[in-house]
Design a protein around this motif. Structure first.
Motif, PDB file in Angstrom:
ATOM      1  N   THR A 198       0.830  -1.200   0.000  1.00 16.25           N
ATOM      2  CA  THR A 198       0.000   0.000   0.000  1.00 16.25           C
ATOM      3  C   THR A 198       0.865   1.252   0.000  1.00 16.25           C
ATOM      4  OG1 THR A 198      -1.695  -1.192   1.231  1.00 16.25           O
ATOM      5  CG2 THR A 198      -1.833   1.205   1.268  1.00 16.25           C
ATOM      6  N   GLU A 199       1.982   1.205   0.742  1.00 23.62           N
ATOM      7  CA  GLU A 199       2.873   2.367   0.803  1.00 23.62           C
ATOM      8  C   GLU A 199       3.422   2.712  -0.581  1.00 23.62           C
ATOM      9  OE1 GLU A 199       3.122  -0.258   2.836  1.00 23.62           O
ATOM     10  OE2 GLU A 199       3.282   0.426   4.910  1.00 23.62           O
ATOM     11  N   CYS A 200       3.843   1.699  -1.325  1.00 20.28           N
ATOM     12  CA  CYS A 200       4.379   1.956  -2.666  1.00 20.28           C
ATOM     13  C   CYS A 200       3.294   2.461  -3.609  1.00 20.28           C
ATOM     14  CB  CYS A 200       5.054   0.710  -3.226  1.00 20.28           C
ATOM     15  SG  CYS A 200       6.658   0.379  -2.459  1.00 20.28           S
ATOM     16  N   ALA A 201       2.110   1.904  -3.517  1.00 22.86           N
ATOM     17  CA  ALA A 201       1.006   2.374  -4.363  1.00 22.86           C
ATOM     18  C   ALA A 201       0.703   3.840  -4.046  1.00 22.86           C
ATOM     19  CB  ALA A 201      -0.231   1.513  -4.157  1.00 22.86           C
ATOM     20  N   THR A 202       0.724   4.191  -2.770  1.00 23.43           N
ATOM     21  CA  THR A 202       0.485   5.578  -2.372  1.00 23.43           C
ATOM     22  C   THR A 202       1.586   6.491  -2.899  1.00 23.43           C
ATOM     23  OG1 THR A 202      -0.670   4.843  -0.378  1.00 23.43           O
ATOM     24  CG2 THR A 202       0.151   7.107  -0.382  1.00 23.43           C
ATOM     25  N   LEU A 203       2.846   6.064  -2.762  1.00 18.37           N
ATOM     26  CA  LEU A 203       3.955   6.878  -3.251  1.00 18.37           C
ATOM     27  C   LEU A 203       3.889   7.048  -4.766  1.00 18.37           C
ATOM     28  CD1 LEU A 203       6.566   8.452  -2.954  1.00 18.37           C
ATOM     29  CD2 LEU A 203       7.812   6.270  -2.964  1.00 18.37           C
ATOM     30  N   LEU A 204       3.654   5.974  -5.492  1.00 22.76           N
ATOM     31  CA  LEU A 204       3.590   6.066  -6.960  1.00 22.76           C
ATOM     32  C   LEU A 204       2.473   7.010  -7.399  1.00 22.76           C
ATOM     33  CD1 LEU A 204       4.327   2.405  -8.059  1.00 22.76           C
ATOM     34  CD2 LEU A 204       5.839   4.377  -8.216  1.00 22.76           C
ATOM     35  N   GLY A 205       1.367   7.008  -6.671  1.00 24.21           N
ATOM     36  CA  GLY A 205       0.263   7.911  -6.997  1.00 24.21           C
ATOM     37  C   GLY A 205       0.576   9.368  -6.701  1.00 24.21           C
ATOM     38  N   ALA A 206       1.534   9.609  -5.806  1.00 20.78           N
ATOM     39  CA  ALA A 206       1.885  10.978  -5.425  1.00 20.78           C
ATOM     40  C   ALA A 206       3.031  11.563  -6.244  1.00 20.78           C
ATOM     41  CB  ALA A 206       2.259  11.005  -3.937  1.00 20.78           C
ATOM     42  N   GLU A 217      14.687  -3.804  -0.713  1.00 22.50           N
ATOM     43  CA  GLU A 217      15.301  -4.243   0.538  1.00 22.50           C
ATOM     44  C   GLU A 217      16.209  -3.125   1.038  1.00 22.50           C
ATOM     45  OE1 GLU A 217      17.307  -7.776  -0.800  1.00 22.50           O
ATOM     46  OE2 GLU A 217      15.484  -8.976  -0.699  1.00 22.50           O
ATOM     47  N   ARG A 218      16.529  -3.149   2.331  1.00 24.14           N
ATOM     48  CA  ARG A 218      17.446  -2.154   2.877  1.00 24.14           C
ATOM     49  C   ARG A 218      18.769  -2.250   2.132  1.00 24.14           C
ATOM     50  NH1 ARG A 218      18.513  -2.981   8.911  1.00 24.14           N
ATOM     51  NH2 ARG A 218      19.571  -4.807   8.099  1.00 24.14           N
ATOM     52  N   PRO A 219      19.329  -1.103   1.698  1.00 25.21           N
ATOM     53  CA  PRO A 219      20.618  -1.152   0.995  1.00 25.21           C
ATOM     54  C   PRO A 219      21.701  -1.731   1.893  1.00 25.21           C
ATOM     55  CG  PRO A 219      19.787   1.108   1.167  1.00 25.21           C
ATOM     56  CD  PRO A 219      18.815   0.232   1.841  1.00 25.21           C
ATOM     57  N   ALA A 220      22.520  -2.601   1.350  1.00 22.21           N
ATOM     58  CA  ALA A 220      23.566  -3.283   2.130  1.00 22.21           C
ATOM     59  C   ALA A 220      24.536  -2.286   2.767  1.00 22.21           C
ATOM     60  CB  ALA A 220      24.328  -4.254   1.230  1.00 22.21           C
ATOM     61  N   GLU A 221      24.789  -1.165   2.091  1.00 18.43           N
ATOM     62  CA  GLU A 221      25.739  -0.179   2.598  1.00 18.43           C
ATOM     63  C   GLU A 221      25.155   0.700   3.698  1.00 18.43           C
ATOM     64  OE1 GLU A 221      24.552  -0.346  -0.509  1.00 18.43           O
ATOM     65  OE2 GLU A 221      26.194  -0.539  -1.941  1.00 18.43           O
ATOM     66  N   PHE A 222      23.846   0.650   3.918  1.00 15.40           N
ATOM     67  CA  PHE A 222      23.193   1.513   4.909  1.00 15.40           C
ATOM     68  C   PHE A 222      23.351   0.911   6.297  1.00 15.40           C
ATOM     69  CE2 PHE A 222      19.086   2.837   7.028  1.00 15.40           C
ATOM     70  CZ  PHE A 222      19.545   4.095   7.379  1.00 15.40           C
ATOM     71  N   VAL A 259       8.817   1.978   3.925  1.00  9.97           N
ATOM     72  CA  VAL A 259       9.393   1.168   2.847  1.00  9.97           C
ATOM     73  C   VAL A 259      10.628   1.894   2.316  1.00  9.97           C
ATOM     74  CG1 VAL A 259       7.246   0.054   2.103  1.00  9.97           C
ATOM     75  CG2 VAL A 259       7.926   2.215   1.073  1.00  9.97           C
ATOM     76  N   TYR A 260      11.539   1.108   1.755  1.00 12.58           N
ATOM     77  CA  TYR A 260      12.702   1.707   1.101  1.00 12.58           C
ATOM     78  C   TYR A 260      12.353   1.982  -0.356  1.00 12.58           C
ATOM     79  CZ  TYR A 260      15.493   0.411   5.147  1.00 12.58           C
ATOM     80  OH  TYR A 260      15.989   0.295   6.427  1.00 12.58           O
ATOM     81  N   ALA A 261      12.699   3.178  -0.793  1.00  9.92           N
ATOM     82  CA  ALA A 261      12.556   3.547  -2.199  1.00  9.92           C
ATOM     83  C   ALA A 261      13.894   4.116  -2.630  1.00  9.92           C
ATOM     84  CB  ALA A 261      11.447   4.570  -2.380  1.00  9.92           C
TER      85      ALA A 261
END
Length: 190
Positions: free
Chosen positions: A64-72, A112-117, A153-155
């Motif tokens: 749902t978070e990604c759908a919301t972000l893509l819509g914004a 996924e969380r970036p490995a370097e983070f 979520v990570y984007a």
């Protein structure tokens, strides 16, 4: 020669008025110039091909978070316009193209969380959104990938070098408007 005799430049001698002759010459010239201008303009606005994106692990791309972000996400910013994605388009992805920049800007959500983070990672804050930036220079890329690390979520946005601050500012505005801030979850320092 008397005044009553016609001269070679007289209209009666040629049968054509000088304005008519000028028009007959100007029309074909204008047509040729118009064709050249149209050809130049057609080359300045090339047909854009859909942006092809490969698959990357995105376990939350259908959230749902990604759908919301893509819509914004904005349709345009600076010289960039939202681009069509080539089939098969990955879920949770968007792209923008510009006539001024060869490579597109690409955003992917649900990663996924970036490995370097990790806990020692330096962060950039843009309009209230915390980003973890990974330069593409080590991989020979003229772009950086910016990971949103303070939301549910990570984007990640991959932005070509030299585009200025507008893309990250526009994406930050979309992120802050679409997703609530959450605590950071960096990996421990190894």
């Amino acid at each position: 020669m008397t005044q009553d005799e016609p001269t070679a430049t007289d209209e009666s001698a040629t049968g054509l008025h000088p304005a008519l002759i000028a028009t007959a010459i100007a029309l074909p010239v204008a047509l040729v110039v118009g064709i050249i201008v149209a050809a130049v303009m057609a080359n300045r606005t090339p047909v854009r091909e859909p942006v092809a994106l490969g698959a990357v692990p995105s376990p939350l791309a259908e959230s749902t978070e990604c759908a919301t972000l893509l819509g914004a996400l904005p349709e345009t910013f600076d010289s960039f316009t939202r681009a069509e994605l080539a089939d098969p388009a990955p879920v949770g992805a968007a792209a923008w193209q510009s006539e001024d920049v060869t490579d597109p800007i690409v955003l992917r959500c649900g990663l996924e969380r970036p490995a370097e983070f990790d806990q020692a990672a330096a962060l950039d804050v843009v309009d209230g959104v915390q980003w973890f930036r990974v330069s593409g220079a080590d991989q020979g890329l003229a772009a950086s990938t910016w990971f949103v690390v303070d939301r549910g979520v990570y984007a990640a946005a991959t932005i070509p070098d030299g585009t200025g601050p507008t893309p990250i500012q526009a994406l930050s505005a979309a992120v802050s408007g679409a997703l609530p801030q959450t605590p950071l979850d960096p990996a421990p320092i190894n």
